[in-house]
Design a protein around this motif. Structure first.
Motif, short mmCIF file in Angstrom:
data_model
loop_
_atom_site.label_atom_id
_atom_site.label_comp_id
_atom_site.label_asym_id
_atom_site.label_seq_id
_atom_site.Cartn_x
_atom_site.Cartn_y
_atom_site.Cartn_z
N VAL B 23 0.84 -1.20 0.00
CA VAL B 23 0.00 0.00 0.00
C VAL B 23 0.87 1.25 0.00
CG1 VAL B 23 -1.65 1.32 1.33
CG2 VAL B 23 -1.93 -1.13 1.09
N LEU B 24 1.98 1.19 0.74
CA LEU B 24 2.79 2.39 0.88
C LEU B 24 3.61 2.68 -0.37
CD1 LEU B 24 4.09 2.13 4.53
CD2 LEU B 24 2.17 3.40 3.63
N MET B 32 -2.62 -1.35 -5.04
CA MET B 32 -2.88 -1.03 -3.64
C MET B 32 -4.04 -1.85 -3.11
SD MET B 32 -2.46 3.08 -3.75
CE MET B 32 -2.81 3.31 -2.03
N VAL B 93 -3.00 6.76 -8.11
CA VAL B 93 -3.65 7.48 -7.02
C VAL B 93 -3.04 8.85 -6.80
CG1 VAL B 93 -4.49 5.49 -5.79
CG2 VAL B 93 -2.20 6.30 -5.37
N ASP B 94 -1.77 9.02 -7.18
CA ASP B 94 -1.16 10.32 -6.93
C ASP B 94 -1.77 11.41 -7.79
OD1 ASP B 94 0.34 9.18 -5.10
OD2 ASP B 94 2.26 9.29 -6.16
N ALA B 97 -5.13 13.61 -6.24
CA ALA B 97 -4.93 14.34 -4.99
C ALA B 97 -5.68 15.66 -4.97
CB ALA B 97 -3.44 14.56 -4.76
N VAL C 88 7.08 10.90 -1.97
CA VAL C 88 7.60 11.36 -0.68
C VAL C 88 9.09 11.03 -0.70
CG1 VAL C 88 7.36 11.15 1.80
CG2 VAL C 88 5.39 10.75 0.31
N GLN D 598 -2.53 12.89 -0.89
CA GLN D 598 -1.74 11.71 -1.25
C GLN D 598 -2.18 10.55 -0.38
OE1 GLN D 598 0.71 11.59 -3.54
NE2 GLN D 598 0.70 13.76 -4.10
N VAL D 599 -2.90 9.61 -0.99
CA VAL D 599 -3.44 8.50 -0.21
C VAL D 599 -2.34 7.78 0.54
CG1 VAL D 599 -4.71 6.36 -0.35
CG2 VAL D 599 -5.27 8.22 -1.87
N ARG D 600 -1.20 7.64 -0.12
CA ARG D 600 -0.16 6.81 0.49
C ARG D 600 0.45 7.47 1.72
NH1 ARG D 600 3.70 5.59 -4.03
NH2 ARG D 600 3.23 7.73 -4.56
N SER D 601 0.46 8.82 1.71
CA SER D 601 1.00 9.44 2.93
C SER D 601 0.03 9.20 4.09
CB SER D 601 1.24 10.92 2.72
OG SER D 601 0.05 11.54 2.31
N ALA D 603 -1.84 6.51 4.36
CA ALA D 603 -1.63 5.11 4.73
C ALA D 603 -0.37 4.98 5.57
CB ALA D 603 -1.54 4.24 3.47
N GLY D 604 0.66 5.73 5.16
CA GLY D 604 1.89 5.69 5.94
C GLY D 604 1.65 6.15 7.36
#
Lengths: 346, 101, 176, 624
Positions: B23-24, B32, B93-94, B97, C88, D598-601, D603-604
């Motif tokens: 997921v990350l 995901m 997904v990015d 946003a 990130v 940002q979905v992943r941030s 999730a993180g």
């Protein structure tokens, strides 16, 4: 005898049995269709052309397997193997005859008697989708992809109908073990009619129809509709790999026929004559007779009916078969409830 | 060495962590999603293993319920992904946003 | 001993498939990896005497869920490989740290509240046959079961709604 | 049987729901019949357990429904005792008849179904009030009744006067409700519960006389609002702007008696506060007299009846004040029948006269409307207190109870007799001006008899008005015996000796006949007496009480409100909310960088949080 060795013997036997059957089946289909269409059909290899399938198999075995440039190699190779594996494995749970006694030990004539036998069948037949999906996608070409997308939608849809059509059978037998289901169909009603599950007529019909769709047979063979998408998922296959798909498809037809015979027509049950050493042959005979009858029905339908349109196919599955199955399940459940617990007011 | 329940639990923990990593690290919505399915599966494995250990069938029942929920989730989730794809022509997904459709 | 061998084989397959799922660049291979992991887990269920759950695992996950995934992947185009490169900073390293930390934390927590092997393996108390599971499912958990029925119905309705309303963008996929 | 009593409330509530939500589709006659059938079935259902109480085969009981606020002793439960049974019978019985009547009366109204929805809502609210087993639920019913009353008074809200009347009723009632609410607070502070059972059994121990006086006076303030007593009676005459069935049902038979019912229910508390008793009795008597005087001067047929209602309510309150609770409730019951009858008759007259309400333009309707005439005759005799109609018995009961107290109470008795005289006078005036003499109709008016849906309720109510009094003749106090379980906790005065009672009754009868005769000879002639003197003018205005209130209360109130609106609200209140908003905005500006999309941030964040949590739990629990 070790349990592993016994299992291996059973597996080898099933494999051999299916191989022989398919060789016969392809010939029978071609002969039967040509008879229906006023043609002669194969008649060169062997008497009445009976060796034609073997000849075709040999040819494809020695032919070059062409591999287009932009295929995903691993999946392209794996797809036909998956197709054949699932087809072979399904037959493992089909009992082909009454239990036989050898040296005081009773052996069931079935690859493996699972208590979740029917679920096993459903699970594997859903696996069969992957062979087609992978083949279509790995070919890296447009028509196979379209064919495989069609195939996955069609098979998921009709698998739902098929699973639902089996629920009344399970309710009737009180078990998902196929052996138990066959044993429950022994005996007769009123001393005359065999006590087969065919009394669950809607289930039988729906199972048969979704069987056509699951095996991609006419009139549901849109997956390989030549006029629209060339050969569908196996457009890019040739030689031995194509032969594997071919084999898998015919085994699947035989599987569905055998399952129909086992689940709805009493399997190996039937009258038994003669001395004990010959009596064990009869049930196998009955099983083969019933199965081949269904196979011939498949062939007959293929020769008679035109292909359906795709949207008709989907709406037929979702809007007719599934609602009817659900209604039928409710009816059967009520009937069985009354049988087991009496009328609600009594 | 004999097989004990701990083996299963450690395996489940490992699978769960791999799912979290998926997921990350991935930005394809489908992958995901698959990672989330993997996490659900690992939890199921824990349920069934503990059910075997304690001799309670409830663990298996819970696993079945998780499967139902997962099935429902997949249905809706994939429908959303397809709907998003129709608008954005992307499953990344990015690129989602923002609060505008 | 035989069980241990089976476990090691399928646990390895599960781990490798899962890692493959995360790392594969192509979503189709991710799906195949997940499929492998699910199959291995189904085998492990059989090992744990949960035959029914195993069968359902294959039917539901392998049969339905993964087919749907593949279907969608093919629908929205398999060549849509994601652009790599972290959004990130130091994302991969952070991910690795967090995952391994999570794994360690779970194992630590498990050790603190570990199951005290009351059942030696090979002597199951219960058998995950359909009869046993369904007795529990339709006995104690009837209401929960019915609510999952509701949940599935609602999910189906939601999916249909999503597919029906929202077609204002011209789309070529719908004609497949 | 009794555990199904919740259906009583559920039935009209269902009707209200259906008629308000789907009314337009149901259409005109059907919506009315639906309402009627539902309320009628509620009545039919209530009959059997009531008969059970009557014959002694049933016992009073509390039927627990579900838990609401158990901490304060406020559960949804039904208190089924003779008092609530009686009120239930009246509410559903009279209610059903008035539903039937309304089918005819509201014929052709564009919001026909809505009207029945409101009527059903009212019945349901009234039943909640009546069947409540604690003050909290009773208060809910009390407020719901006020709401439905408001909706119904201003039903024809396109008429400005109707809208204003609805508003007035609502606001005036608010004052009374304030009293009720404060009383409830004191009750809760004293008892820690709202439950009737606990309160009434422990009241003599728990309450000091001072507390009891405070509670009862505040409760009485609530009652003056609902039951239209001095000083809060002014909304009732205006409420006549509503459709006539509403006036009959709500502003004569049921809702206005809620105050009396509430005081009867709380009889134990009133017993503990003699000062309150005196206050209540005096106010009741004064109301009875004042309203009767005003009624004499009114020209509008419905206004006469409205003031008459206030006057009769004064009687009931007086009865409660002197401690004759059964007598008060008895008068409540008889009054429900004959006043509903009178109102419906008046409605029938108005209907037949094409919405004419001025009695000076009526007269001679006897021939045109025979059924209305006969039934109105019964109602007239009943309210005037003529033997053997029901009004005679119930009014006499209250007067007898007052007389029995002796001493200064005799003044109150005299006031009551005077009010009775005036009652006979103005009712005869109404009767004669409407039905007898020569027609004085406006041009083109052709009076006609009303349809059967309107006359049938009249007939039924007329029968009830005739016979109901017999239940409580002084000789055979069946009614009092029936109510006894409800008043078991209070002491009873000995009934009067029969000879004395007979003399008193005879005296009251003579007074009534005198009033009738006086009025009859004054009005039953071709030339109507000229009534334009100062007394008549002031009476027609209700002695300018409304103006007085306007000057003393409303105007200063407006000034205060303006001050709040102009200075306190913009600076104080708005300042606070603006300040809070500014703070939130600043905080949001600071925090919004966290929400990157940002979905992943996210999730993180979850994953890191999970790790930290697990480690924290382990560290705290010593798991390492």
């Amino acid at each position: 005898m070790s349990i592993f060795i016994e299992a291996a013997i059973r597996a080898v036997f099933v494999f051999g049995f299916l191989l022989v059957t398919v060789i016969l089946l392809v010939w029978v289909e071609r002969k039967f269709v040509s008879d229906l269409q006023n043609r002669v059909g194969p008649d060169r290899a062997g008497p009445w052309g009976i060796l034609q399938t073997l000849a075709d198999g040999m040819k494809s075995f020695f032919k070059e397997s062409i591999r287009p440039t932009n295929v995903e190699v691993a999946l392209f190779v794996a797809a036909p193997i998956i197709a054949l594996m699932t087809a072979l494995l399904i037959f493992m749970v089909v009992p082909i005859g009454a239990p036989v006694e050898i040296n005081g030990t009773e052996y069931a004539l079935v690859g493996a008697d699972l208590n979740v036998g029917l679920l096993y069948v459903l699970a594997l037949s859903s696996m069969a989708v992957y062979a087609i999906v992978f083949a279509g996608w790995a070919s890296g070409s447009k028509y196979p992809l379209l064919g495989s997308v069609r195939a996955s939608a069609q098979m998921i849809s009709y698998e739902a109908a098929m699973g639902l059509s089996l629920v009344p059978v399970v309710l009737f037998a009180g078990s998902t073990s196929i052996t138990t289901i066959v044993e429950q169909q022994q005996g007769t009603f009123l001393g005359v009619f065999p006590a087969w599950n065919i009394v669950l007529l809607p289930s039988f019909v729906i199972f048969l129809i979704s069987g056509f769709a699951e095996t991609n047979r006419a009139p549901f063979d849109l997956v390989e509709a030549e006029q629209e998408i060339v050969g569908g998922y196996h457009t890019e296959y040739s030689g031995f790999q194509f032969a594997l798909f071919f084999l898998a498809e015919y085994i699947a037809v035989f599987n569905i026929s055998a399952l129909t015979a086992v689940l709805f027509l009493g399997g190996w049950s039937g009258p038994v004559f003669g001395p004990a050493w010959i009596a064990w042959v009869w049930p196998i005979g009955w099983f083969l007779l019933k199965t081949w009858a269904i196979v011939l029905f498949f062939v007959w339908v293929r020769a008679s009916l035109p292909r359906m349109r795709y949207d008709h196919l989907m709406s037929f599955g979702w809007k007719k078969l599934i609602p009817v199955s659900l209604a039928w399940i409710i009816l059967v459940a009520i009937a069985i409830g009354i049988r087991d617990f009496g009328l609600p007011w009594s | 060495m004999t097989l004990t329940i701990s083996w299963f639990l450690i395996l489940a923990a490992a699978l769960f962590s791999i799912g979290v990593a998926g997921v990350l690290i991935r930005r394809n919505a489908l992958v995901m999603f698959m990672s989330i399915e993997l996490m659900l599966n690992s939890v199921n494995l824990t349920f069934v293993a503990v059910s075997r250990e304690l001799g309670l069938i409830e663990g298996q029942v819970a696993a079945l319920f998780v499967m139902v929920v997962a099935a429902a989730e997949v249905t809706i989730g994939l429908a959303i992904i397809v709907a998003v794809f129709r608008r954005k022509a992307s499953a990344n997904v990015d690129e989602l946003a923002e609060l505008r459709g | 001993m035989g069980e241990l061998i089976v476990f090691i084989i399928f646990a390895t397959v599960a781990l490798v498939s899962a890692i493959g799922m995360v790392l594969a660049k192509n979503p189709v291979y991710s799906a195949i990896g997940l499929l492998g992991a699910m199959f291995s887990i189904a085998v492990l269920y059989v090992l744990l005497d949960a035959h029914f759950v195993a069968a359902v695992q294959v039917i539901v996950y392998a049969g339905a869920v993964m087919t749907l995934f593949l279907f969608v992947i093919m629908l929205i185009g398999v060549d849509n490989r994601e652009a790599y490169g972290p959004a990130v900073p130091a994302q991969r390293i952070m991910t690795a740290v967090v995952s391994i930390g999570l794994f360690a934390a779970i194992v630590l927590a498990g050790r603190a509240a570990w199951i005290t092997g009351s059942n030696a393996f090979g002597t199951p108390d219960l058998n995950g046959t359909i009869e046993n599971v369904s007795d529990e499912l339709f006995g104690t958990w009837t209401v929960v079961f019915l609510s999952t029925v509701m949940l599935l119905t609602i999910a189906a309705l939601g999916t249909i709604a999503l597919a029906y309303f929202g077609t204002d963008v011209p789309d070529e996929e719908a004609t497949l | 049987m009794t555990d199904l009593l919740w259906i009583l409330i559920a039935l009209p509530l269902t009707g209200a729901f259906i008629n308000i939500v789907f009314g337009k589709r149901i259409g005109e006659p059907l919506a009315g019949w639906l309402g009627f059938v539902l309320v009628g079935s509620a009545w039919a259902i209530a009959v059997v357990p009531t008969l059970g109480l009557l014959t002694g085969s049933g016992t009073p009981e509390t039927i627990y429904l579900f838990s609401w606020i158990p901490v304060v002793g406020a559960d949804a439960a039904i208190l089924w005792d003779p008092l609530s049974a009686l009120l239930t019978m009246i509410v559903t019985g009279v209610g059903a008849l008035i539903h039937l009547y309304s089918i005819g009366y509201m014929h052709g109204d564009e919001r026909f179904a809505r009207f029945f929805g409101y009527l059903n809502l009212f019945i349901a609210s009234m039943l909640i009030l009546v069947l409540a087993s604690n003050y909290a639920v009773m208060f809910i019913g009390w407020e719901l009744v006020g709401l439905s009353s408001y909706l119904l008074i201003s039903f024809w809200f396109k008429k400005p006067s109707a809208a204003a009347a609805g508003k007035k009723a609502f606001i005036v009632n608010r004052i009374g409700d304030w009293g009720f609410l404060v009383a409830l607070m004191i009750i809760f502070a004293s008892f820690g519960t709202f439950d009737f059972g606990v309160i009434f059994t422990t009241a003599p121990v728990v309450l000091t006389t001072g507390a009891a006086t405070a509670i009862t006076l505040l409760l009485f303030l609530g009652a003056t609002g609902k039951s239209a007593q001095i000083p809060l009676y002014i909304w009732l005459p205006d409420a006549m702007e509503g459709p006539t069935p509403v006036s009959a049902l709500i502003h004569a038979a049921t809702m206005v008696t809620a105050g009396v019912f509430m005081m009867a229910r709380s009889a134990v508390l009133f017993e503990l506060a003699p000062i309150s008793g005196v206050t209540i009795a005096v106010i009741g008597g004064a109301t009875a007299l004042l309203a009767a005087v005003i009624a004499v001067t009114q020209m509008d047929i419905k206004k006469v009846l409205a003031y008459s209602t206030i006057s009769q309510l004064g009687y009931m309150v007086m009865g409660v004040g002197v401690g004759a609770y059964s007598a008060g409730v008895f008068h409540l019951s008889t009054h429900a029948f004959f006043k509903a009858l009178l109102f419906l008759g008046a409605g029938s007259v108005i209907h037949g006269m094409a919405d004419e309400q001025d009695m000076r333009k009526m007269g001679g309707l006897r021939k045109a409307m025979p059924v209305t005439f006969v039934t109105m005759t019964v109602g007239w005799l009943a309210i005037s207190g003529i033997f053997p109609f029901s009004g005679f018995w119930s009014k006499d009961e209250i007067l007898a109870a007052t007389f029995q107290r002796g001493g200064p109470w005799l003044i109150l008795w005299a006031v009551g007799i005077l009010a009775a005289l005036l009652t006979a006078f103005y009712m005869t005036r109404l009767y004669v001006l409407t039905f007898l003499g020569k027609p004085r109709w406006a041009e083109g008016t052709e009076p006609h008899e009303s349809p059967w849906t309107m006359t049938l309720p009249l007939a039924v109510l007329a029968v009830a008005a005739v016979i109901f009094g017999v239940f409580n003749t002084p000789a055979r106090l069946a009614f009092e015996h029936f109510l006894e379980p409800s008043f078991a906790l209070i002491s009873h005065a000995e009934p009067l000796d029969l000879p004395l009672a007979a003399v008193l009754a005879l005296f009251a009868l003579v007074v009534a006949i005198g009033g009738i005769a006086w009025s009859w000879f004054r009005y039953n002639r071709d030339e109507l007496p000229v009534e334009e003197g100062g007394f008549w003018q002031r009476g027609l205005n209700g002695f300018a009480v409304d103006d007085l209130y306007g000057r003393v209360i409303v105007e200063p109130g407006k000034k205060v409100c303006e001050w709040f609106a102009d200075s306190v609200d913009p600076k104080g209140i708005d300042g606070v909310s603006h300040g809070i908003a500014q703070g939130v905005r600043t905080a949001g500006d600071g925090l919004k960088t966290l929400q990157s999309g940002q979905v992943r941030s996210y999730a993180g964040g979850i994953a890191i949080g999970a790790v930290v949590l697990i480690l924290a739990v382990l560290a705290l629990g010593g798991g390492f």
